[in-house]
Design an enzyme around this catalytic site. Structure first.
Site, PDB file in Angstrom:
ATOM      1  N   ASP A 159      -2.589  -0.860 -15.595  1.00  0.00           N
ATOM      2  CA  ASP A 159      -2.028   0.166 -16.476  1.00  0.00           C
ATOM      3  C   ASP A 159      -2.411  -0.123 -17.930  1.00  0.00           C
ATOM      4  OD1 ASP A 159      -0.409   1.332 -14.242  1.00  0.00           O
ATOM      5  OD2 ASP A 159       0.487  -0.655 -14.316  1.00  0.00           O
ATOM      6  N   HIS A 187       5.450  -0.855 -12.365  1.00  0.00           N
ATOM      7  CA  HIS A 187       4.129  -0.286 -12.066  1.00  0.00           C
ATOM      8  C   HIS A 187       4.370   0.948 -11.199  1.00  0.00           C
ATOM      9  CE1 HIS A 187      -0.009   0.262 -11.006  1.00  0.00           C
ATOM     10  NE2 HIS A 187       0.234   0.068  -9.722  1.00  0.00           N
TER      11      HIS A 187
HETATM   12  N1  LIG Z   1      -0.499  -3.286  -8.814  1.00  0.00           N
HETATM   13  C1  LIG Z   1      -1.562  -2.499  -8.908  1.00  0.00           C
HETATM   14  O1  LIG Z   1      -1.981  -2.134 -10.023  1.00  0.00           O
HETATM   15  C2  LIG Z   1      -2.310  -2.031  -7.694  1.00  0.00           C
HETATM   16  C3  LIG Z   1      -3.526  -1.378  -7.853  1.00  0.00           C
HETATM   17  C4  LIG Z   1      -4.230  -0.934  -6.725  1.00  0.00           C
HETATM   18  C5  LIG Z   1      -3.686  -1.131  -5.459  1.00  0.00           C
HETATM   19  N2  LIG Z   1      -2.509  -1.770  -5.333  1.00  0.00           N
HETATM   20  C6  LIG Z   1      -1.924  -2.040  -4.011  1.00  0.00           C
HETATM   21  O2  LIG Z   1      -2.664  -3.111  -3.400  1.00  0.00           O
HETATM   22  C7  LIG Z   1      -2.485  -3.034  -1.980  1.00  0.00           C
HETATM   23  C8  LIG Z   1      -3.830  -3.186  -1.273  1.00  0.00           C
HETATM   24  O3  LIG Z   1      -4.662  -2.081  -1.556  1.00  0.00           O
HETATM   25  P1  LIG Z   1      -6.082  -1.898  -0.839  1.00  0.00           P
HETATM   26  O4  LIG Z   1      -6.641  -0.653  -1.397  1.00  0.00           O
HETATM   27  O5  LIG Z   1      -6.869  -3.156  -0.915  1.00  0.00           O
HETATM   28  O6  LIG Z   1      -5.615  -1.631   0.659  1.00  0.00           O
HETATM   29  P2  LIG Z   1      -6.472  -1.786   2.006  1.00  0.00           P
HETATM   30  O7  LIG Z   1      -5.703  -1.088   3.072  1.00  0.00           O
HETATM   31  O8  LIG Z   1      -7.886  -1.441   1.788  1.00  0.00           O
HETATM   32  O9  LIG Z   1      -6.418  -3.354   2.264  1.00  0.00           O
HETATM   33  C9  LIG Z   1      -5.224  -4.015   2.527  1.00  0.00           C
HETATM   34  C10 LIG Z   1      -5.564  -5.202   3.407  1.00  0.00           C
HETATM   35  O10 LIG Z   1      -4.362  -5.949   3.565  1.00  0.00           O
HETATM   36  C11 LIG Z   1      -4.333  -6.373   4.909  1.00  0.00           C
HETATM   37  N3  LIG Z   1      -2.972  -6.767   5.272  1.00  0.00           N
HETATM   38  C12 LIG Z   1      -1.982  -5.976   5.715  1.00  0.00           C
HETATM   39  N4  LIG Z   1      -0.898  -6.739   6.010  1.00  0.00           N
HETATM   40  C13 LIG Z   1      -1.230  -7.998   5.721  1.00  0.00           C
HETATM   41  C14 LIG Z   1      -0.541  -9.241   5.828  1.00  0.00           C
HETATM   42  N5  LIG Z   1       0.718  -9.308   6.283  1.00  0.00           N
HETATM   43  N6  LIG Z   1      -1.182 -10.369   5.456  1.00  0.00           N
HETATM   44  C15 LIG Z   1      -2.453 -10.311   5.004  1.00  0.00           C
HETATM   45  N7  LIG Z   1      -3.158  -9.174   4.904  1.00  0.00           N
HETATM   46  C16 LIG Z   1      -2.557  -8.037   5.255  1.00  0.00           C
HETATM   47  C17 LIG Z   1      -4.898  -5.211   5.692  1.00  0.00           C
HETATM   48  O11 LIG Z   1      -5.318  -5.598   6.995  1.00  0.00           O
HETATM   49  C18 LIG Z   1      -6.052  -4.803   4.800  1.00  0.00           C
HETATM   50  O12 LIG Z   1      -7.244  -5.500   5.121  1.00  0.00           O
HETATM   51  C19 LIG Z   1      -1.793  -1.701  -1.721  1.00  0.00           C
HETATM   52  O13 LIG Z   1      -0.386  -1.926  -1.562  1.00  0.00           O
HETATM   53  C20 LIG Z   1      -2.035  -0.916  -2.997  1.00  0.00           C
HETATM   54  O14 LIG Z   1      -1.095   0.101  -3.204  1.00  0.00           O
HETATM   55  C21 LIG Z   1      -1.809  -2.224  -6.423  1.00  0.00           C
HETATM   56  O1  LIG Z   2      -1.567   4.280  -7.383  1.00  0.00           O
HETATM   57  C1  LIG Z   2      -1.620   3.559  -6.393  1.00  0.00           C
HETATM   58  O2  LIG Z   2      -0.942   3.750  -5.379  1.00  0.00           O
HETATM   59  C2  LIG Z   2      -2.588   2.397  -6.392  1.00  0.00           C
HETATM   60  C3  LIG Z   2      -2.401   1.551  -7.589  1.00  0.00           C
HETATM   61  O3  LIG Z   2      -1.093   1.124  -7.749  1.00  0.00           O
HETATM   62  C4  LIG Z   2      -2.921   2.201  -8.842  1.00  0.00           C
HETATM   63  O4  LIG Z   2      -2.225   2.201  -9.847  1.00  0.00           O
HETATM   64  O5  LIG Z   2      -4.064   2.693  -8.822  1.00  0.00           O
END
Ligand SMILES: NC(=O)c1ccc[n+]([C@@H]2O[C@H](COP(=O)([O-])OP(=O)(O)OC[C@H]3O[C@@H](n4cnc5c(N)ncnc54)[C@H](O)[C@@H]3O)[C@@H](O)[C@H]2O)c1
Ligand SMILES: O=C(O)C[C@H](O)C(=O)O
Length: 332
Positions: A159, A187
């Site tokens: 952010d 967030h």
């Molecule tokens: N804080 C932020 O700014 C921010 C930004 C982007 C995404 N995210 C979050 O990050 C997370 C991951 O996003 P992504 O796009 O990589 O998702 P994705 O689905 O591509 O990958 C997630 C991975 O986590 C694995 N996983 C699920 N449960 C698990 C466990 N118990 N132990 C280990 N691995 C496990 C899945 O098998 C998968 O490979 C989501 O919750 C998303 O919303 C947060």
């Molecule tokens: O928005 C989402 O769900 C993914 C991530 O937290 C983001 O900010 O891009």
């Protein structure tokens, strides 16, 4: 060369993992002279994909990567680690808010908190990325009572980066010439991106962002909503949630912890509230912090006007509700 740093990345076979494993392996976080041993955790059905990621990292021939440990076992993943990027969790789809993920994801962070407590170094620094990140970080720390709670933080750096990029584009200046934008709170779409204390260097002169932009209604309106809703806009465009920018922000966040903040600069991250700025004690609230010797301190004494106070109260209220829902979900 320095001693190797043991780094765990969970969800390493996922979207963010694909960029993050490379960035950490390239030396961008812990330093180009610091070897890393990468502990890569994912769930059992993803082991074949994870092995493919390991093949590619090996093929990158990165000088910093001393060893790769792909696993579906939290004990192996967290054993003696120095740093953890907790990414593995379900991402939201179009039409969802991040807190809608709470029921699906919070138990992952309970289990991983318990495993960190047993197997990680007590000095481990844990960054929670998986959503809802602030509340997952709170739960993870709660179930890892032997690790100081200051060692846990939640990612709002994406952010911050988004806000910085919006202002730089508006002023037509490089992103590095915009400093000290703050992300307060969750967030989520209640976060408060605040430029009141930020500066910009325009034509060689350092001025406040307010004076540079000269448009109160933009700074109090469209600017805030654009940053609040940017994750959703990326999902609508890509049909997938942000990944490259999330990995970059995770690296920025951990690098700030590892290497500290520069003089006069602060960064935002979700950390345990001590009640500063009239926020509810004990929730993971994003504050401006400075970091020295891997320890963060909340930047104190910034004036908060009525407009800002209203925004802080709204995001605090949401964090309290999420905390209560998460604690209840973990008891089921
Ligand atoms: N804080 C932020 O700014 C921010 C930004 C982007 C995404 N995210 C979050 O990050 C997370 C991951 O996003 P992504 O796009 O990589 O998702 P994705 O689905 O591509 O990958 C997630 C991975 O986590 C694995 N996983 C699920 N449960 C698990 C466990 N118990 N132990 C280990 N691995 C496990 C899945 O098998 C998968 O490979 C989501 O919750 C998303 O919303 C947060
Ligand atoms: O928005 C989402 O769900 C993914 C991530 O937290 C983001 O900010 O891009």
């Amino acid at each position: 060369m320095a001693e190797p740093v043991r780094v765990c990345i969970t969800g390493a076979a996922g979207q963010i993992g694909y960029s993050l494993v490379y960035m950490v392996g390239s030396g961008a976080v812990f330093g180009a002279d610091t070897p890393v041993i990468l502990h890569l955790l994912d769930i059992a059905p993803m082991m074949s994909v994870l092995n493919g990621v390991c093949m590619e990292i090996s093929d990158c021939a990165l000088p910093c990567v001393r060893d790769l440990i792909p696993t579906d076992n939290p004990e192996v993943a967290f054993k003696d680690i120095d740093a953890a990027f907790l990414v593995g969790a379900m991402p939201r789809k179009e039409g969802m808010e991040r807190k809608d993920l709470l029921a699906a994801n919070v138990k992952i962070f309970k289990v991983q908190g318990e495993a960190l407590d047993k197997f990680a170094k007590k000095s481990v620094k844990v960054l929670v990325v998986g959503n809802p990140a602030n509340t997952n970080a709170l739960i993870c720390a709660k179930y890892a009572p032997s690790i100081p709670r200051e060692n846990f933080s939640a990612m709002t750096r994406l952010d911050q980066n988004r806000a910085q990029a919006q202002i730089a584009q508006r002023l037509g200046i490089p992103v590095m010439d915009v400093k000290n934008i703050i992300i307060w709170g969750n967030h989520s779409s209640t976060q408060f991106p605040d430029v009141r204390h930020a500066s910009a260097t325009v034509n060689g002169q350092k001025v406040s962002v307010y004076d540079a932009i000269k448009d109160d209604s933009y700074l109090k309106g469209d600017f805030i909503t654009t940053v609040q809703k940017r994750g959703g806009a990326v999902i609508a465009a890509r049909r997938l949630s942000s990944a490259m920018s999330a990995a970059k922000a995770a690296c920025d966040h951990m690098k700030s912890i590892w290497q500290g903040t520069s003089e006069g600069q602060y960064v935002s991250m979700g950390v345990f509230s001590d009640g500063s700025y009239n926020t509810p004690e004990g929730v993971m609230f994003s504050f401006p912090v400075t970091i020295k010797d891997k320890k963060w301190s909340i930047v104190m004494g910034l004036p908060i006007d009525d407009f800002a106070q209203g925004k802080l109260d709204a995001t605090a209220k949401e964090l309290c509700e999420e905390r209560d829902d998460a604690i209840a979900a973990c008891q089921n």
